[in-house]
Design an enzyme around this catalytic site. Sequence first.
Site, PDB file in Angstrom:
ATOM      1  N   GLU A   1       1.071  -1.258   0.001  1.00  0.00           N
ATOM      2  CA  GLU A   1      -0.030  -0.036  -0.632  1.00  0.00           C
ATOM      3  C   GLU A   1       0.907   1.354  -0.003  1.00  0.00           C
ATOM      4  O   GLU A   1      -0.073   2.436   0.118  1.00  0.00           O
ATOM      5  CB  GLU A   1      -0.844   0.156   0.872  1.00  0.00           C
ATOM      6  CG  GLU A   1      -1.858  -1.417   1.358  1.00  0.00           C
ATOM      7  CD  GLU A   1      -3.107  -1.241   1.818  1.00  0.00           C
ATOM      8  OE1 GLU A   1      -3.180  -0.351   2.470  1.00  0.00           O
ATOM      9  OE2 GLU A   1      -4.019  -1.473   2.063  1.00  0.00           O
TER      10      GLU A   1
ATOM     11  N   LYS B   1     -15.683  -1.481   3.605  1.00  0.00           N
ATOM     12  CA  LYS B   1     -15.199  -1.538   1.836  1.00  0.00           C
ATOM     13  C   LYS B   1     -16.409  -2.609   1.408  1.00  0.00           C
ATOM     14  O   LYS B   1     -16.593  -3.157   0.986  1.00  0.00           O
ATOM     15  CB  LYS B   1     -14.142  -2.641   2.402  1.00  0.00           C
ATOM     16  CG  LYS B   1     -12.915  -2.595   3.204  1.00  0.00           C
ATOM     17  CD  LYS B   1     -12.244  -3.546   3.484  1.00  0.00           C
ATOM     18  CE  LYS B   1     -10.846  -2.960   4.160  1.00  0.00           C
ATOM     19  NZ  LYS B   1     -10.086  -4.190   4.237  1.00  0.00           N
TER      20      LYS B   1
HETATM   21  P1  PGA Z   1      -6.545  -6.089   2.627  1.00  0.00           P
HETATM   22  O1  PGA Z   1      -6.275  -5.310   3.218  1.00  0.00           O
HETATM   23  O2  PGA Z   1      -7.336  -5.532   1.643  1.00  0.00           O
HETATM   24  O3  PGA Z   1      -5.453  -6.705   2.196  1.00  0.00           O
HETATM   25  O4  PGA Z   1      -7.563  -7.220   3.003  1.00  0.00           O
HETATM   26  C1  PGA Z   1      -6.881  -4.709   4.483  1.00  0.00           C
HETATM   27  C2  PGA Z   1      -7.069  -3.712   5.541  1.00  0.00           C
HETATM   28  O5  PGA Z   1      -6.973  -5.227   6.498  1.00  0.00           O
HETATM   29  O6  PGA Z   1      -7.374  -3.231   5.998  1.00  0.00           O
HETATM   30 ZN    ZN Z   2      -8.182  -4.118   7.990  1.00  0.00          ZN
END
Ligand code: PGA
Ligand code: ZN
Length: 430
Positions: free
Chosen positions: A204, A336
């Site tokens: 990231e 998300k």
């Molecule tokens: P991921 O992790 O997008 O790899 O699932 C992001 C998070 O755990 O916030």
């Molecule tokens: Zn997370």
Amino acid sequence: MARIVSVKGRRVWDSRARPTVEAEIALDDGAVGRAIAPAGASMGSGEAVDLRDGGASQGGMDVTRAVAAVSGPLAGALRGMEAADQAAIDGAIRACDGTTRFANLGGNAAIAVSMAALHAACASARVPLDEYLAAGGPVRIPVPEIQIFGGGAHAGRRVDIQDFLVVCPSARNFGEALDRTADVYHAARKLLKDAGKLQGVADEGGFWPVFATNDEALEMLVRAIEAAGYTPGDEVHIALDIAASDFGRGGRYKLGLENRELDSDGLSEMLLGWLGRYPILSIEDPLAEDDIEGFKRFTAAAGDRVQIVGDDLLVTDAGRVATAARERHVNCALIKPNQIGTVTGTKAALDAAQAGGIAAIVSARSGETEDISIAPFAVGWNAGQFKVGSIARGERTAKWNEMLRIEERLGSRAPYAGWGAFPVKERSAR
Ligand code: PGA
Ligand code: ZN
């Protein structure tokens, strides 16, 4: 009122060199909407299915089946539908798949199509997406949580903790929060370089960690904040994503870096110790997704002074969020869109957080693209907080930069959420 005339799937690429699903939807008035599915690496077991082909192509990670689902069955289901009726469109996507977690067509196909329909309807209405979603309701510019060191599944498990982030609720606006963060990012780079520990960046965009202990990372982050000229715990706070589901199950937690195994209370004790020693304002997934009792105990012990965020625990599921708010498993929900698979499901989870009196963070995934949909989601739905990874790499800066444009356009109509976004009281280290 415009209707859907075509739905097309396209195989494109994400920030980890993995194929992903793009959907493009055209309406009978000429409006077009497009969206791309992101992908997680540290996923909750309750998430919508990220459908991959398996087999030899692209290490089993290809998405030709999910792309075909967009151009095939999903196109057939949506053609002729009213684009502005997002709930009906998302209902049709669900019915077309027929499972609760999109096991047949793929959650990646579902979220790309759902978001593309939203963008098409918005283009037809000729208003910016955040204003389309807000529909005249109150909006704020969210507080960003920004990664400085990456770890866990995003850095070959080099350290146990997944994200070491900074957060600036006391900034005057979003732009100033980014300025402070960039200063800390560069200070951290210099500290790492001087210590002979600079090794590039993790998934990231935060620095790849080369620490001997998890504590060393926290100490280095505090020093970076100071070296950038800020007061830790005042101008710049720390946020952590423990992502404990990745190293814990059945109440046992294996810390690889320190070669220790802890039970649920032992991990909580360790984290509570950190809360006492470091200026931590927010802590995500402190325990594993199967350790609800641990979450409850941790939130009872620390929920009055620190934000406790559920990610793998809640998987953007409105029912889980409502229960977690009522029973105080956490005091904040991570949101998300691809965890639940539709725009309507995402909004429902955010509504459940707001109705339950807990905070919310709209979040990207570790596998991302230039798609910026979540920036207008965070503003238009008045989430209060926004998490996109680090302040480096284009798939991250695409979202931060879009937020700067939104902040500029909305001006005084959208104040910076600041401390009001958090479920704890304002505090200062001064
Ligand atoms: P991921 O992790 O997008 O790899 O699932 C992001 C998070 O755990 O916030
Ligand atoms: Zn997370």
